[in-house]
Scaffold this motif. Structure first.
Motif, PDB file in Angstrom:
ATOM      1  N   SER A 187      70.269 -35.748  25.864  1.00 10.56           N
ATOM      2  CA  SER A 187      70.712 -36.830  26.740  1.00 10.56           C
ATOM      3  C   SER A 187      71.256 -37.901  25.813  1.00 10.56           C
ATOM      4  O   SER A 187      70.608 -38.248  24.826  1.00 10.56           O
ATOM      5  CB  SER A 187      69.519 -37.371  27.529  1.00 10.56           C
ATOM      6  OG  SER A 187      69.840 -38.624  28.119  1.00 10.56           O
ATOM      7  N   THR A 189      73.597 -41.737  25.433  1.00 13.29           N
ATOM      8  CA  THR A 189      74.219 -42.898  26.060  1.00 13.29           C
ATOM      9  C   THR A 189      74.991 -43.641  24.983  1.00 13.29           C
ATOM     10  O   THR A 189      74.719 -43.474  23.791  1.00 13.29           O
ATOM     11  CB  THR A 189      73.150 -43.841  26.659  1.00 13.29           C
ATOM     12  OG1 THR A 189      72.234 -44.213  25.629  1.00 13.29           O
ATOM     13  CG2 THR A 189      72.381 -43.163  27.775  1.00 13.29           C
ATOM     14  N   TYR A 207      65.700 -32.726  23.006  1.00 15.47           N
ATOM     15  CA  TYR A 207      64.429 -32.116  23.401  1.00 15.47           C
ATOM     16  C   TYR A 207      64.231 -30.823  22.625  1.00 15.47           C
ATOM     17  O   TYR A 207      65.079 -29.931  22.685  1.00 15.47           O
ATOM     18  CB  TYR A 207      64.413 -31.831  24.901  1.00 15.47           C
ATOM     19  CG  TYR A 207      64.350 -33.088  25.750  1.00 15.47           C
ATOM     20  CD1 TYR A 207      63.132 -33.670  26.051  1.00 15.47           C
ATOM     21  CD2 TYR A 207      65.514 -33.689  26.217  1.00 15.47           C
ATOM     22  CE1 TYR A 207      63.063 -34.819  26.824  1.00 15.47           C
ATOM     23  CE2 TYR A 207      65.452 -34.842  26.988  1.00 15.47           C
ATOM     24  CZ  TYR A 207      64.229 -35.409  27.288  1.00 15.47           C
ATOM     25  OH  TYR A 207      64.169 -36.550  28.043  1.00 15.47           O
ATOM     26  N   ARG A 329      76.546 -40.978  31.405  1.00 15.91           N
ATOM     27  CA  ARG A 329      75.473 -41.980  31.314  1.00 15.91           C
ATOM     28  C   ARG A 329      74.073 -41.387  31.165  1.00 15.91           C
ATOM     29  O   ARG A 329      73.126 -41.797  31.840  1.00 15.91           O
ATOM     30  CB  ARG A 329      75.526 -42.902  32.523  1.00 15.91           C
ATOM     31  CG  ARG A 329      76.818 -43.700  32.584  1.00 15.91           C
ATOM     32  CD  ARG A 329      76.713 -44.859  33.533  1.00 15.91           C
ATOM     33  NE  ARG A 329      77.683 -45.905  33.154  1.00 15.91           N
ATOM     34  CZ  ARG A 329      77.651 -47.148  33.609  1.00 15.91           C
ATOM     35  NH1 ARG A 329      76.698 -47.505  34.436  1.00 15.91           N
ATOM     36  NH2 ARG A 329      78.538 -48.023  33.216  1.00 15.91           N
ATOM     37  N   GLY A 330      73.952 -40.388  30.294  1.00 16.06           N
ATOM     38  CA  GLY A 330      72.634 -39.876  29.959  1.00 16.06           C
ATOM     39  C   GLY A 330      72.247 -38.592  30.671  1.00 16.06           C
ATOM     40  O   GLY A 330      71.192 -38.015  30.363  1.00 16.06           O
ATOM     41  N   GLN A 331      73.074 -38.135  31.593  1.00 18.28           N
ATOM     42  CA  GLN A 331      72.782 -36.871  32.296  1.00 18.28           C
ATOM     43  C   GLN A 331      72.481 -35.797  31.246  1.00 18.28           C
ATOM     44  O   GLN A 331      73.247 -35.608  30.308  1.00 18.28           O
ATOM     45  CB  GLN A 331      74.033 -36.481  33.096  1.00 18.28           C
ATOM     46  CG  GLN A 331      73.885 -35.210  33.885  1.00 18.28           C
ATOM     47  CD  GLN A 331      74.135 -35.489  35.368  1.00 18.28           C
ATOM     48  OE1 GLN A 331      74.810 -36.460  35.723  1.00 18.28           O
ATOM     49  NE2 GLN A 331      73.579 -34.663  36.228  1.00 18.28           N
ATOM     50  N   PRO A 332      71.357 -35.076  31.395  1.00 18.11           N
ATOM     51  CA  PRO A 332      71.009 -34.111  30.340  1.00 18.11           C
ATOM     52  C   PRO A 332      71.966 -32.913  30.320  1.00 18.11           C
ATOM     53  O   PRO A 332      72.457 -32.486  31.362  1.00 18.11           O
ATOM     54  CB  PRO A 332      69.588 -33.687  30.716  1.00 18.11           C
ATOM     55  CG  PRO A 332      69.442 -34.005  32.159  1.00 18.11           C
ATOM     56  CD  PRO A 332      70.314 -35.181  32.429  1.00 18.11           C
TER      57      PRO A 332
ATOM     58  N   GLU B 185      72.094 -49.681  36.110  1.00 15.30           N
ATOM     59  CA  GLU B 185      71.728 -48.271  36.004  1.00 15.30           C
ATOM     60  C   GLU B 185      70.915 -48.077  34.721  1.00 15.30           C
ATOM     61  O   GLU B 185      71.131 -48.771  33.733  1.00 15.30           O
ATOM     62  CB  GLU B 185      73.027 -47.449  35.910  1.00 15.30           C
ATOM     63  CG  GLU B 185      72.890 -46.003  36.314  1.00 15.30           C
ATOM     64  CD  GLU B 185      74.272 -45.337  36.491  1.00 15.30           C
ATOM     65  OE1 GLU B 185      75.313 -46.028  36.305  1.00 15.30           O
ATOM     66  OE2 GLU B 185      74.312 -44.151  36.811  1.00 15.30           O
ATOM     67  N   SER B 187      68.999 -45.007  32.031  1.00 17.19           N
ATOM     68  CA  SER B 187      68.716 -43.636  31.629  1.00 17.19           C
ATOM     69  C   SER B 187      67.544 -43.724  30.669  1.00 17.19           C
ATOM     70  O   SER B 187      67.544 -44.557  29.754  1.00 17.19           O
ATOM     71  CB  SER B 187      69.941 -43.044  30.915  1.00 17.19           C
ATOM     72  OG  SER B 187      69.575 -41.866  30.222  1.00 17.19           O
ATOM     73  N   ALA B 188      66.512 -42.904  30.889  1.00 15.86           N
ATOM     74  CA  ALA B 188      65.345 -42.993  30.010  1.00 15.86           C
ATOM     75  C   ALA B 188      64.867 -41.605  29.623  1.00 15.86           C
ATOM     76  O   ALA B 188      65.018 -40.637  30.379  1.00 15.86           O
ATOM     77  CB  ALA B 188      64.222 -43.770  30.683  1.00 15.86           C
ATOM     78  N   ASN B 328      63.382 -36.798  34.647  1.00 14.61           N
ATOM     79  CA  ASN B 328      64.544 -35.916  34.750  1.00 14.61           C
ATOM     80  C   ASN B 328      65.363 -35.892  33.462  1.00 14.61           C
ATOM     81  O   ASN B 328      66.575 -35.723  33.486  1.00 14.61           O
ATOM     82  CB  ASN B 328      65.401 -36.341  35.941  1.00 14.61           C
ATOM     83  CG  ASN B 328      64.694 -36.075  37.238  1.00 14.61           C
ATOM     84  OD1 ASN B 328      64.525 -34.925  37.637  1.00 14.61           O
ATOM     85  ND2 ASN B 328      64.217 -37.154  37.878  1.00 14.61           N
ATOM     86  N   GLY B 330      66.586 -38.047  31.320  1.00 12.93           N
ATOM     87  CA  GLY B 330      67.695 -38.939  31.037  1.00 12.93           C
ATOM     88  C   GLY B 330      68.695 -39.100  32.164  1.00 12.93           C
ATOM     89  O   GLY B 330      69.619 -39.914  32.068  1.00 12.93           O
ATOM     90  N   GLN B 331      68.556 -38.322  33.218  1.00  8.06           N
ATOM     91  CA  GLN B 331      69.453 -38.439  34.382  1.00  8.06           C
ATOM     92  C   GLN B 331      69.525 -39.911  34.793  1.00  8.06           C
ATOM     93  O   GLN B 331      68.496 -40.570  34.979  1.00  8.06           O
ATOM     94  CB  GLN B 331      68.853 -37.615  35.515  1.00  8.06           C
ATOM     95  CG  GLN B 331      69.694 -37.597  36.760  1.00  8.06           C
ATOM     96  CD  GLN B 331      70.090 -36.168  37.114  1.00  8.06           C
ATOM     97  OE1 GLN B 331      69.426 -35.199  36.729  1.00  8.06           O
ATOM     98  NE2 GLN B 331      71.189 -36.028  37.809  1.00  8.06           N
ATOM     99  N   PRO B 332      70.741 -40.454  34.919  1.00 16.08           N
ATOM    100  CA  PRO B 332      70.838 -41.894  35.217  1.00 16.08           C
ATOM    101  C   PRO B 332      70.352 -42.224  36.622  1.00 16.08           C
ATOM    102  O   PRO B 332      70.527 -41.435  37.546  1.00 16.08           O
ATOM    103  CB  PRO B 332      72.331 -42.188  35.066  1.00 16.08           C
ATOM    104  CG  PRO B 332      73.026 -40.884  35.218  1.00 16.08           C
ATOM    105  CD  PRO B 332      72.072 -39.836  34.729  1.00 16.08           C
TER     106      PRO B 332
END
Lengths: 336, 336, 336, 336
Positions: A187, A189, A207, A329-332, B185, B187-188, B328, B330-332
């Motif tokens: 992920s 950003t 991961y 924006r961070g979507q894996p 928004e 992402s984590a 999830n 990193g899913q924003p």
């Protein structure tokens, strides 16, 4: 004796030429650069080296055994591919190629030509990284928990690639070497602040297996220079600070352990240990010197380079996946 | 004179009692804690303070004007809600509540009761953070580019909340105060390493307006302590290091500018400036002392606290969204 | 165009040759060294430079306008003296001579020959030292109280001179430049730990006017490298740390003032001020480059060097007095 | 149970009262101070402690077994002497007395009264100093070469004593403890910058056996705080930095060795070794807590304190000799 030709005498090229010129069993016979003033500089320093503005002249020179490519990323695949076709060995700047597709083709072409393909991931040849690899490999750190890397400074702007391909590429190769494992998913950003310019600040999370997480922070616009990696294990932890003049690696005898409490799983006891710190003495060998000798050894004796094409490709795969994630924006993104 | 009652005399409670005991126009009249030995400690230190194991006795005590809640997060909403019902003012530990839903209800109840609701985001009252807010507010840094915060150490394990709700909560409140803007928004990413325990390492990226990006790194298992925030603008940049004994803020007269080159947009010139560094002198006031006086002032004079319920709720919204994103990988997640 | 010859191609000589080779209006025409392998090295790097093992051949070469002496201290006077007799200008390594007597004779011979005598006190040409001189000169620090310098590390052992003549010589020249004042008296202590070797640890105290005290600590056997000078004034104070990569000078707006109390002189009030810290941006010019250009300018235009023979002699006077004091365990010695 | 009385509740007194109040087998029964507001403070904190403005009332109180003296140096001898006459044990602030003469008399009086005399040299009870003592004692450092200590900061001005008696007293006691040897001779320099005030900057060199040299730098007017000691041996070297939060001691496996060269004594070979660095984990015990328990143990069981009167006197002897040397600008002074 291996005769090498170097394409590109810009920022890094002079270091390559100088180091190969001083490497046993190697000889720099030709340098190519589009810019005439760069070639004039080569000649004033090394009057015996042939120079040319045409990289194909260098690649096709029968005297040249191995081609070293130190040009913008977008040209790596094309030049390396031609070098293999001309029957040469190749050492290419990092990142190896500008895409996974190019990287996969290059590996095939290297295999077909039966010539060495090595990527210039210089950090892998530093005494500090070799020492960390050794410690992690022996299990000194116990079970690995996290890997956290920061590489920031008010630096040169790369116009051809974004900050991931310019800076994170170093840290991804170091992680690949130390952990010996490809992340399954990333992920990322980041943003671009200047119109028409690539991203200048970015973050990647990788991961890995067994809940191991690796994170990378790169930034071209920080007011201070930081080059710091934390590697946490449940037995020991490492702080690797590349800017420290003499104590680059600090090993902390600190860790965390989870004990089952008297009342079973509902009463886990987390305990921290605190112990000595130790900074191993490191040799002061120049990494590029070690790397140049290693390339000549691989070419001469048919050995597989530490930083071979497979490694170069693994790094490009993470970078490409990170670009995709960053755009979302961070979507894996899974890595195959 | 405002009579306060303090619920919870564990880690932070003693600091609250000590500071309110020394605050002008305030008097600590009651302390409540489930554990008897904590109450014995209160009595040895402050023989005149009434103690009780039952928080409802404190809340319903007609002598008490304001209730200070220093208990685990999961109990915040319930206790604060009851305090409002009993017609008391409330100062609650951070994070304000354990969920956005609870937070929204609490704001309504505070409004209905017409009583002060303040959250104990202590860092907002430190001279360093106040100074940074002032500089950013005046536009000293120019256009903001990034905000990067690291808060890590080999710390106490919180069993009731994860590392975001324990550590990132500080930095999110500081960002809220300095930037005065809610991210759109987040992402984590993050992982839990110990079975049955919450996440112990985590990263958050927040997207704000105008390509401003904010990133937070929190870790309970690092071998070294780091409390460092970089704030980059195109005119000046700040390094805020909370562990520095005397130079917590360093302002770098460094920046980046983008000029249109002679051939238009295709020829952008990125130039870096390098200049002086400056560390402003900061007062050494204890933040909690300032905060206690501010709470009493708000209660007495009907003022709105700097760290009011709205701010507390904005922070909880980011934390909740970050939890969802982290689950999830990193899913924003949008913040409403 | 000034043709220079360099005697001594050991540790420092290569830096001199490289810098003068790149200095406008200067040309290195000859290098002399006793050791043949050093001369071979010169020729591989600079094929056009004449080399010789005999320094007299260089000194008497009619092509040579200026002689640069980079040899052991004991030979400085003899070589410089011969160069003046041959009508050459002279740039000599620090310390200028091995004794005050030699130094005084050399100044006379330079005057008689009407040729430039400059001493290679390189630090005087660094941006940091120039900045400090400027600040002290403008009175920014107020009344000067003390000057404290530390220069220690696990270094090379000098067999020909003790640690004062090897390390303190740098700091004494910096003090001379910044304060513009010769101390009246010195007290020095130090010991030799290795049989038959010179002192390896030493301390000097210099007494200057108006209760200003200057102290120097030099050590060849420390485990860590320190290069730090504190300069305290009653208005501002400077910390100059030569090992800091980017913030070599820190200026503290701190000071001390003495006010007469309400009850007269018996009630003095000492008050401390605490204020901002400021690190001025410094140019990154190489000092030796600046110095080489300055030497050529002095030779060509008859200017007086910043680090002329008078300064060189003042430094030697302190060193000689310190040696005497050190032999007598700190007994103070007047400087004439 | 030992009943203690504390004379002087100024800067350090509150720490003494708090620590003895929490020490097993000790009870603070009385506190004396000239200032009424200090006594009011004692009573608000410890309602059960008796207070008095008259120190003789405390000394003569039959309930008091041991007297702790935390008053200006000039009063130490007189108060301690009276306490012995009243048959009490004594713990006195450092420096023990204001002169060697007073110190010698006090030792006699303590012997005559057969009561414990202990000096509050607190640093001797810190985990860091105890660890260094242990390492030096075991010979880990090899032959000791030098001891170098710096203790400077923009501090409080002591009106009653100069900077040696205020700051160097700490370091001289640490040296005494670690080396277990009294210097034979000292040379000291220093100046007073404020009219009618004592010296505020000073340096001491101590000459010990076998060419071991110890140097101390103390300064009340530095812009930065430094608390650093280097101890160099020919096998290992220690850097002790008291301001480091967690790595106060760093042990360097560096050293120097002198080998006889092939051609005998005329060809000594000095070689440097460079190795690992190691920072031992240290306990975080409060030194004063350890010290208080030790005093009670000595009083109860007739043991000799670690920091007994003999040690207190050795430190005063160095201070007095240093004062004489400083008045004569470094002239060496023998210590008997």
């Amino acid at each position: 004796m291996v005769n090498v030709g170097v394409i590109g005498y810009g920022y890094w090229g002079p270091n390559l030429v100088r180091n190969f010129a001083e490497t046993k069993d190697a000889k720099v016979v030709c340098v190519s650069d589009r810019k005439e003033d760069r070639l004039t500089l080569v000649q004033s320093r090394f009057p015996y080296i042939k120079v040319t503005q045409d990289p194909m002249e260098l690649i096709n020179d029968p005297l040249v055994d191995a081609v070293i490519i130190s040009t913008p990323v977008s040209t790596h695949y094309d030049l390396a591919s031609k070098a293999f076709k001309a029957g040469k060995h190749v050492l290419v700047e990092k990142p190896m190629t500008g895409s996974v597709e190019e990287g996969e083709k290059l590996l095939e072409e290297s295999a077909r030509a039966k010539k060495t393909l090595m990527v210039d991931h210089t950090f892998i040849y530093t005494p500090a990284v070799i020492k960390i690899k050794e410690m992690v490999g022996k299990g000194d750190l116990g079970r690995l928990l996290y890997y956290d890397s920061v590489r920031v400074n008010l630096g040169l702007f790369q116009h051809d690639v974004n900050v991931l391909w310019d800076l994170a590429v170093h840290d991804l190769s170091i992680m690949d070497f130390i952990l010996g494992e490809q992340p399954a998913e990333v992920s990322a950003t980041g943003v671009a602040h200047l119109n028409g310019q690539p991203q200048d600040v970015a973050y990647i999370t990788c991961y890995l297996q067994n809940n191991l997480i690796a994170h990378f922070h790169v930034n071209w616009m920080a007011p201070v220079k930081v080059r710091r990696t934390l590697i946490g294990g449940d037995r020991q932890m490492i702080v690797y600070d590349d800017l420290e003049p003499s104590e680059k690696i600090k090993v902390y005898d600190k860790g965390v352990s989870l004990n089952e409490g008297p009342e079973g799983v509902y009463q886990m006891l987390v305990s921290y240990r605190s112990g000595d710190m130790w900074a191993p003495h490191l040799a002061t060998t120049e990494a590029l010197k070690t790397e140049a000798a290693h390339f000549i050894d691989c070419v001469t004796n048919g050995k597989t380079p530490q930083t071979n094409g497979e490694m170069g490709l693994r790094v490009v795969k993470i970078l490409e996946a990170a670009d995709t994630s960053m755009a979302n924006r961070g979507q894996p993104v899974h890595i195959l």
